[in-house]
Design a protein around this motif. Structure first.
Motif, PDB file in Angstrom:
ATOM      1  N   GLU A 116       0.772  -1.282  -0.008  1.00  0.00           N
ATOM      2  CA  GLU A 116       0.001  -0.104  -0.129  1.00  0.00           C
ATOM      3  C   GLU A 116       0.931   1.463   0.113  1.00  0.00           C
ATOM      4  O   GLU A 116       0.636   2.232  -0.779  1.00  0.00           O
ATOM      5  N   SER A 117       1.925   1.074   0.720  1.00  0.00           N
ATOM      6  CA  SER A 117       2.926   2.270   0.633  1.00  0.00           C
ATOM      7  C   SER A 117       3.453   2.709  -0.759  1.00  0.00           C
ATOM      8  O   SER A 117       3.587   3.868  -1.224  1.00  0.00           O
ATOM      9  N   ALA A 118       3.884   1.559  -1.434  1.00  0.00           N
ATOM     10  CA  ALA A 118       4.205   1.902  -2.776  1.00  0.00           C
ATOM     11  C   ALA A 118       2.947   2.106  -3.674  1.00  0.00           C
ATOM     12  O   ALA A 118       3.407   3.128  -4.690  1.00  0.00           O
ATOM     13  N   LEU A 119       1.747   1.877  -3.627  1.00  0.00           N
ATOM     14  CA  LEU A 119       0.721   2.426  -4.465  1.00  0.00           C
ATOM     15  C   LEU A 119       0.535   3.846  -3.985  1.00  0.00           C
ATOM     16  O   LEU A 119       0.131   4.607  -4.809  1.00  0.00           O
ATOM     17  N   ARG A 120       0.680   4.164  -2.733  1.00  0.00           N
ATOM     18  CA  ARG A 120       0.514   5.785  -2.445  1.00  0.00           C
ATOM     19  C   ARG A 120       1.509   6.366  -2.991  1.00  0.00           C
ATOM     20  O   ARG A 120       1.271   7.566  -3.564  1.00  0.00           O
ATOM     21  N   GLU A 121       2.814   6.186  -3.043  1.00  0.00           N
ATOM     22  CA  GLU A 121       3.661   6.871  -3.750  1.00  0.00           C
ATOM     23  C   GLU A 121       3.643   6.986  -5.307  1.00  0.00           C
ATOM     24  O   GLU A 121       3.620   7.929  -5.790  1.00  0.00           O
ATOM     25  N   ALA A 122       3.020   5.923  -5.793  1.00  0.00           N
ATOM     26  CA  ALA A 122       2.274   5.927  -7.230  1.00  0.00           C
ATOM     27  C   ALA A 122       1.347   7.073  -7.437  1.00  0.00           C
ATOM     28  O   ALA A 122       1.401   7.918  -8.591  1.00  0.00           O
ATOM     29  N   ALA A 123       0.411   7.042  -6.489  1.00  0.00           N
ATOM     30  CA  ALA A 123      -0.709   8.110  -6.413  1.00  0.00           C
ATOM     31  C   ALA A 123      -0.101   9.309  -6.718  1.00  0.00           C
ATOM     32  O   ALA A 123      -0.653  10.195  -7.289  1.00  0.00           O
ATOM     33  N   ASP A 124       0.980   9.604  -5.479  1.00  0.00           N
ATOM     34  CA  ASP A 124       1.261  10.863  -5.490  1.00  0.00           C
ATOM     35  C   ASP A 124       2.010  11.521  -6.674  1.00  0.00           C
ATOM     36  O   ASP A 124       1.978  12.387  -7.308  1.00  0.00           O
ATOM     37  N   ALA A 125       2.724  10.274  -7.058  1.00  0.00           N
ATOM     38  CA  ALA A 125       3.724  10.488  -8.557  1.00  0.00           C
ATOM     39  C   ALA A 125       2.587  11.109  -9.758  1.00  0.00           C
ATOM     40  O   ALA A 125       2.661  12.055 -10.483  1.00  0.00           O
ATOM     41  N   GLY A 126       1.663  10.238  -9.651  1.00  0.00           N
ATOM     42  CA  GLY A 126       0.462  10.479 -10.814  1.00  0.00           C
ATOM     43  C   GLY A 126      -0.405  11.842 -10.530  1.00  0.00           C
ATOM     44  O   GLY A 126      -0.361  12.405 -11.569  1.00  0.00           O
ATOM     45  N   ALA A 127      -0.552  12.223  -9.236  1.00  0.00           N
ATOM     46  CA  ALA A 127      -0.904  13.626  -9.105  1.00  0.00           C
ATOM     47  C   ALA A 127       0.035  14.485  -9.569  1.00  0.00           C
ATOM     48  O   ALA A 127      -0.430  15.762 -10.029  1.00  0.00           O
ATOM     49  N   HIS A 128       1.186  14.707  -9.211  1.00  0.00           N
ATOM     50  CA  HIS A 128       2.065  15.605  -9.458  1.00  0.00           C
ATOM     51  C   HIS A 128       2.324  15.662 -11.118  1.00  0.00           C
ATOM     52  O   HIS A 128       2.578  16.703 -11.545  1.00  0.00           O
ATOM     53  N   HIS A 129       2.694  14.524 -11.662  1.00  0.00           N
ATOM     54  CA  HIS A 129       2.907  14.558 -13.211  1.00  0.00           C
ATOM     55  C   HIS A 129       2.072  14.750 -14.013  1.00  0.00           C
ATOM     56  O   HIS A 129       2.102  14.712 -15.181  1.00  0.00           O
ATOM     57  N   ARG A 130       0.965  14.233 -13.445  1.00  0.00           N
ATOM     58  CA  ARG A 130      -0.384  14.347 -14.554  1.00  0.00           C
ATOM     59  C   ARG A 130      -0.303  13.375 -15.738  1.00  0.00           C
ATOM     60  O   ARG A 130      -0.558  13.770 -16.771  1.00  0.00           O
ATOM     61  N   GLN A 131       0.423  12.142 -15.458  1.00  0.00           N
ATOM     62  CA  GLN A 131       0.524  11.351 -16.675  1.00  0.00           C
ATOM     63  C   GLN A 131       0.024   9.947 -16.486  1.00  0.00           C
ATOM     64  O   GLN A 131       0.158   8.881 -17.175  1.00  0.00           O
TER      65      GLN A 131
END
Length: 355
Positions: A116-131
């Protein structure tokens, strides 16, 4: 031309190791090739230098990734605990920040088995980069496909709709023609299970290149059948929906490589129609000068394309070596870059020509 989702042409998804040679090949793609590829870069573990590795990759990506090419990055093989020592965040969080500081957008790769921690990091990256994100689903013979609830949980953790997520069905290594048939069935099963969601893109990938060049005859070309391409053709022919995008592992084996030892013999993994022609030459001349001989033999062989050095940046370098217009014949990194450059050009042309 075969078409993918919403009438788009079938794209090529090369899954490449994020090493210097592969990045050089991407840097020198033509605008036409760039418009037809969606590369996935896998970071190769280096346990002693993980932090430096992330920064080095970010620097290289800033220079190498052409404008308009989505940078999809897979950190799944990196040792998370090594990065966490003395710092908050795992590899994906650190990489997202590093690329953001360099104005390079990224799309993170996730798996339903991620913590779940890795998925949260991916969610944050998705929100930041919008890709968005890329969901990689293993579809090998020993892999359990995710059920509906697991997919829903993953999408909730990513805070993304399926329309913002690429689906990458990874069938893994293809070792035989019989294995090709079994893996094609498995990929079709995964497509059937997961097609209820409207993904941004859907790709079926596998890899057929050998793990290494040990045992290959020296001094001549040896054909290796591109069974990954045969697998995809079987899936595209039998699937009732739109053909999925085509993915492979370039001119490498799908699994992570073992740490390299020593200097490789001069070699070229040269992509041809339906196969690779693998040239491995013994060391007779000083340094890597036997690669000049290899290049001369390749350029004069039936495997050299009619477009010659215009085929790709890598082919132009091979032509220079064949004519001894280079002072040095390069080394392992350059040979991989030239082979990958040629492969990207050949595969995109093959997909564009399909009717």
């Amino acid at each position: 031309m075969c078409t993918g989702r919403k009438g788009e042409p079938v794209a090529y998804v090369p899954i490449l190791k994020a090493k210097a040679g592969e990045l050089q090949a991407l840097e020198h793609t033509t605008p036409l090739v760039r418009s037809r590829i969606r590369p996935v870069l896998e970071l190769v573990p280096d346990p002693e230098l993980v932090r430096n590795q992330l920064e080095t990759f970010s620097d290289r990506a800033m220079d190498a990734i052409p404008p308009g090419v989505m940078l999809t990055v897979d950190c799944g093989a990196l040792p998370v605990t090594q990065v966490l020592e003395g710092a908050a965040g795992g590899p994906l969080a650190r990489l997202s920040e590093s690329l953001g500081l360099r104005d390079v957008d990224m799309c993170p790769v996730v798996r339903v088995t991620d913590a779940e921690s890795a998925l949260r990091e991916a969610a944050d990256a998705g929100a930041h980069h919008r890709q968005g994100a890329c969901l990689r689903v293993a579809a090998g013979p020993d892999e359990a496909l995710p059920d509906k609830e697991r997919i829903r949980e993953t999408l909730r953790s990513l805070r993304l709709a399926p329309e913002d997520v690429d689906l990458l069905i990874d069938a893994g290594p293809v070792r035989s023609r019989a294995g090709t048939d079994r893996l094609a069935e498995r990929a079709l099963e995964a497509l059937d299970l997961l097609s209820r969601w409207r993904w941004r893109h859907v790709c079926v990938a596998s890899g057929a290149f050998p793990a290494n060049l040990t045992g290959f005859p020296r001094g001549r070309a040896t054909p290796v059948v591109r069974m990954d391409l045969e697998l995809w053709k079987s899936v595209a022919r039998r699937w009732n929906g739109r053909p999925p995008d085509f993915g492979d592992f370039g001119v490498t084996h799908p699994r992570m490589p073992a740490p390299s030892r020593g200097t490789p013999d001069p070699n070229m993994r040269y992509t041809a129609q339906g196969n690779w022609q693998v040239f491995v030459y013994p060391r007779v001349l000083p340094g890597n000068d036997d690669f000049f001989t290899l290049s001369r033999d390749l350029v004069s062989s039936p495997h050299w394309p009619v477009t010659g050095p215009r085929t790709s940046w890598g082919d132009a370098r091979l032509d220079e070596c064949a004519g001894r217009r280079r002072t040095k014949a390069g080394g392992g990194t350059q040979w991989r870059a030239w082979a990958t450059s040629h492969h990207l050009a050949v595969v995109t042309a093959e997909l564009a020509a399909r009717r």
